[in-house]
Each structure stands twice: as C-alpha cells, then as structure tokens.
Design an enzyme around this catalytic site. Structure first.
Site, PDB file in Angstrom:
ATOM      1  N   SER A 189       7.631   3.777  -0.808  1.00 16.55           N
ATOM      2  CA  SER A 189       6.314   4.577   0.328  1.00 16.55           C
ATOM      3  C   SER A 189       7.406   5.353   0.841  1.00 16.55           C
ATOM      4  CB  SER A 189       5.534   3.403   0.881  1.00 16.55           C
ATOM      5  OG  SER A 189       4.836   2.360  -0.351  1.00 16.55           O
ATOM      6  N   GLY A 240       1.049  -1.098   0.462  1.00 15.69           N
ATOM      7  CA  GLY A 240       0.186   0.317  -0.546  1.00 15.69           C
ATOM      8  C   GLY A 240       1.013   1.760   0.036  1.00 15.69           C
ATOM      9  N   GLU A 286       3.281   5.855  -8.183  1.00 16.55           N
ATOM     10  CA  GLU A 286       4.238   5.566  -9.565  1.00 16.55           C
ATOM     11  C   GLU A 286       4.639   4.518  -9.126  1.00 16.55           C
ATOM     12  OE1 GLU A 286       3.469   6.771 -12.919  1.00 16.55           O
ATOM     13  OE2 GLU A 286       1.297   7.345 -11.417  1.00 16.55           O
ATOM     14  N   HIS A 342       4.246   1.862  -8.447  1.00 17.13           N
ATOM     15  CA  HIS A 342       3.205   0.456  -7.808  1.00 17.13           C
ATOM     16  C   HIS A 342       2.376   0.237  -9.249  1.00 17.13           C
ATOM     17  CE1 HIS A 342       3.556   0.989  -4.006  1.00 17.13           C
ATOM     18  NE2 HIS A 342       4.570  -0.343  -3.494  1.00 17.13           N
ATOM     19  N   GLY A 400       8.568  -5.379  -9.020  1.00 14.42           N
ATOM     20  CA  GLY A 400       9.290  -4.379  -9.348  1.00 14.42           C
ATOM     21  C   GLY A 400      11.251  -4.997  -9.234  1.00 14.42           C
ATOM     22  N   GLN A 401      11.463  -4.066 -10.068  1.00 16.28           N
ATOM     23  CA  GLN A 401      12.729  -4.687  -9.629  1.00 16.28           C
ATOM     24  C   GLN A 401      13.678  -3.804  -8.893  1.00 16.28           C
ATOM     25  OE1 GLN A 401      15.422  -3.608 -13.381  1.00 16.28           O
ATOM     26  NE2 GLN A 401      17.080  -3.613 -12.306  1.00 16.28           N
ATOM     27  N   LEU A 456       0.235   4.014  -2.269  1.00 18.34           N
ATOM     28  CA  LEU A 456       0.775   3.251  -3.414  1.00 18.34           C
ATOM     29  C   LEU A 456       0.960   4.413  -4.364  1.00 18.34           C
ATOM     30  CD1 LEU A 456      -2.202   1.318  -4.741  1.00 18.34           C
ATOM     31  CD2 LEU A 456      -0.630   0.712  -4.163  1.00 18.34           C
TER      32      LEU A 456
HETATM   33  P1  AMP Z   1       6.339  -2.724  -1.496  1.00 19.45           P
HETATM   34  O1  AMP Z   1       4.669  -1.946  -1.439  1.00 19.45           O
HETATM   35  O2  AMP Z   1       7.069  -1.429  -1.297  1.00 19.45           O
HETATM   36  O3  AMP Z   1       6.035  -3.939  -1.067  1.00 19.45           O
HETATM   37  O4  AMP Z   1       6.350  -3.110  -3.075  1.00 19.45           O
HETATM   38  C1  AMP Z   1       4.906  -3.182  -3.634  1.00 19.45           C
HETATM   39  C2  AMP Z   1       5.833  -4.004  -5.016  1.00 19.45           C
HETATM   40  O5  AMP Z   1       5.595  -2.526  -6.110  1.00 19.45           O
HETATM   41  C3  AMP Z   1       6.936  -4.705  -5.347  1.00 19.45           C
HETATM   42  O6  AMP Z   1       7.442  -5.731  -6.645  1.00 19.45           O
HETATM   43  C4  AMP Z   1       8.098  -3.804  -5.463  1.00 19.45           C
HETATM   44  O7  AMP Z   1       9.712  -3.838  -6.065  1.00 19.45           O
HETATM   45  C5  AMP Z   1       7.034  -2.514  -6.485  1.00 19.45           C
HETATM   46  N1  AMP Z   1       8.005  -1.362  -6.356  1.00 19.45           N
HETATM   47  C6  AMP Z   1       8.414  -0.648  -5.161  1.00 19.45           C
HETATM   48  N2  AMP Z   1       8.809   0.509  -5.068  1.00 19.45           N
HETATM   49  C7  AMP Z   1       9.454   0.241  -6.807  1.00 19.45           C
HETATM   50  C8  AMP Z   1       9.482   1.678  -8.007  1.00 19.45           C
HETATM   51  N3  AMP Z   1       9.930   2.656  -7.387  1.00 19.45           N
HETATM   52  N4  AMP Z   1       9.837   1.017  -8.934  1.00 19.45           N
HETATM   53  C9  AMP Z   1       9.411  -0.630  -9.352  1.00 19.45           C
HETATM   54  N5  AMP Z   1       8.512  -1.137  -8.760  1.00 19.45           N
HETATM   55  C10 AMP Z   1       8.561  -0.955  -7.494  1.00 19.45           C
END
Ligand code: AMP
Length: 299
Positions: A188, A33, A37, A39, A149-150, A35
């Site tokens: 986030s 969550g 760009e 995500h 995401g990478q 969220l």
């Molecule tokens: P999180 O909410 O931080 O657990 O992230 C959820 C998904 O979004 C994961 O697969 C992350 O790798 C991806 N994600 C987070 N930040 C980025 C970003 N800046 N660019 C691309 N994907 C992201």
C-alpha cells in the site's frame, strides 16, 4: 457482501457462516486496507478453501510508532469495498478504533524473542501491536483459517507462534509475495514513491533475487557461512544503490529468526530500506533442504 462495523454484528455473521471445514468454514484476511493484488491473492486463496471469506480493514494505531506514518497511511474505503465485492468477499469488517480499543483498553500481547529482532528492532512495539490486534480479530471473527502474506515474513512467524502459544485452533496460511512485473513487491505504501524512488527501490528485489540464486547454488555450504555470504551480497548491492538508505539486511533462520546454524532448514533473507520518505521491506526464503522436508512457518 455485508459491511460490518461493530464486533457484535461481525461475531454473529461469522457464527452463522462457520464452524467446521470446507463449505462451512470461515477464512479471515486481515488487512489495513488500500487493497492491492497482494491482498486480493489472499482473498482468492481463502475463496477457494473456505465457505465464507471475511476481510478486515483496520489501520491499527497500536502497530505504528509515534514517528511513523499512521496519519498519512493511504485509505480509500469506497474503492476497497468495490475490490472486495468483486473478489467475492462475503463480509468486510471495518471497525472504528473505539470498537477495537474501548476506553480503558490496557491489554498487550507480547511474543518475546521473536518481536524484538529484525523489523522489531527498528520498530519497537510494532509486533506487540500486531499480535494484540490479531488476538482481538481472531476472537471476534473466530475463523477456521487465517491468510497472511510472506511479504511480511516476520509477522507470519510471530503470529504463528502466538496462535500456537495461546491455543487458537485456526490454521495460518502464508501465501507468496505478489510482485509487480519489474519485481517490486506490492505494498500500500508504494503509492508514496516518486518515479526516482521507485527506480531506486527496484534494487531491493534485484539484490534479493540475485542472492536467492547464489544461495541455491551454495550446495552443502554450512548454513552460518552461507547466511553470512548472502547477507553481504544483498548489503553490498543495496548500499551501492543511489537513492536508497538501508535500514537493515538480515539472513536468519526462517523458523527461529535467530542466527543460521547447523540444522537451519531455511534462511530468511530480509531487508528494510528507505527510498525518499518511504520505508520498504522485502524478503526471500532460501531453502536448504528439499522443499517437502521444510515445514518452515513461511513455506
Ligand atoms: P497490510 O494491509 O499491509 O497489513 O497487509 C495485509 C496482509 O496482506 C498481510 O498478511 C500482508 O503480508 C499481505 N500482503 C501485503 N502485501 C503483499 C504482497 N505483495 N503479496 C502478498 N501478500 C501481501
């Protein structure tokens, strides 16, 4: 857009929507969550490739250590739902912790060898928490494709191995890191950064980018030597940066996360550092073979 809070409802929504490829496939974007760009770039890719897009929002207690920021992790359900709806999400799965981990929950998924290096060395138990929650989400949602995401490169490597080992049929799609105009990777946790902290944090993408360029120019250099050189470059830059406390800098084989050696096809150059109280991670992948030949988990 449906907002589903229990696993039974989620399962039946996905059952109605999925099952095959193209029009009738289900794409899952798991998130914690708040969220942004990054995500939403995963959601948009899923939107293009799947018939139905499910976003899960769950701040997973299992992946936070006792001294970490579970309690202060940013949350804004109303805003998340609005952004998801605008991005064309079909269903948001918003389980409560009791839904995911009912009383008596004792199962843990470990991905040995990959879970205890890099981030895993600094955050013991983190990837067991990640792998465990993702097995549960994959079972409840049953997607055809899952999008990550990478930005969290090791997570992608761990999850890909877990899915292969446990026979999940879904494919994992790893999408590029989305950055601010000044290079800072979206996260986030960036909301915690002070102005000075944010300024210091910019040294991270700057150092990684410079090393990536140096790596591309490193024609024919043995992978182990190149990895060492790139790691030293990044470490030197980050250590010099005032206001930044380096946790680790690593230049590893992007597929095994072990040492780069002859046969390494891509180097994962990654780091973690604290700006004030905010722990940030970032990475770049330096390909040692022409793009098409490299089937790294990250690429
Ligand atoms: P999180 O909410 O931080 O657990 O992230 C959820 C998904 O979004 C994961 O697969 C992350 O790798 C991806 N994600 C987070 N930040 C980025 C970003 N800046 N660019 C691309 N994907 C992201």
């Amino acid at each position: 857009m449906e907002v589903l809070r229990n696993a039974g409802d989620m399962r039946s929504f996905a059952g109605k929507s999925g099952g095959a490829v193209g029009e009738s496939s289900v794409g899952l974007v798991p998130t914690m969550g708040y969220l942004h760009e990054g995500h939403l770039s995963l959601v948009r890719r899923a939107r293009r490739e799947c018939g139905a897009v499910v976003v899960s929002i769950f701040v997973n207690p299992l992946q936070f250590g006792p001294a970490e920021d579970l309690d202060r992790y940013p949350r804004d359900e109303e805003r998340d739902l609005r952004l998801a709806e605008e991005a064309g999400v079909d269903a948001v799965f918003l389980p409560r912790p009791e839904e995911m981990y009912p009383v008596g929950f004792t199962t843990e998924v470990r991905v040995r060898g990959l879970e205890d290096v890099l981030e895993g060395a600094s955050r013991p138990g983190h990837f067991a928490g990640v792998a465990t929650v993702l097995v549960k989400l994959l079972n409840v949602v049953g997607p055809d494709r899952m999008y990550m995401g990478q930005k969290d490169a090791q997570q992608a490597v761990v999850v890909r191995r877990m899915m292969r080992d446990l026979g999940f049929a879904a494919s994992l799609v790893v999408c590029p890191t989305v950055r601010e105009r000044d290079g800072l990777a979206l996260s986030s946790r960036n909301v915690y950064l002070s102005a000075a902290g944010r300024e210091a944090a910019l040294a991270i993408p700057r150092a990684l980018r410079a090393a990536e360029e140096a790596g591309q120019a490193g024609d024919g250099e043995p992978p182990a030597r190149l990895a060492h050189r790139l790691r030293e470059l990044v470490k030197g830059d980050l250590t010099l940066q005032e206001g930044l406390e380096v946790d680790y800098v690593s230049a590893a084989d992007a597929e095994s996360l072990g040492d780069a050696a002859d046969g390494t096809r891509a180097i994962l150059l990654s780091c973690a550092a604290k700006a004030g109280d905010t722990r940030l991670i970032d990475n770049v992948v330096v390909r040692l073979e022409p793009e098409k030949a490299v089937q790294s988990p990250l690429l």
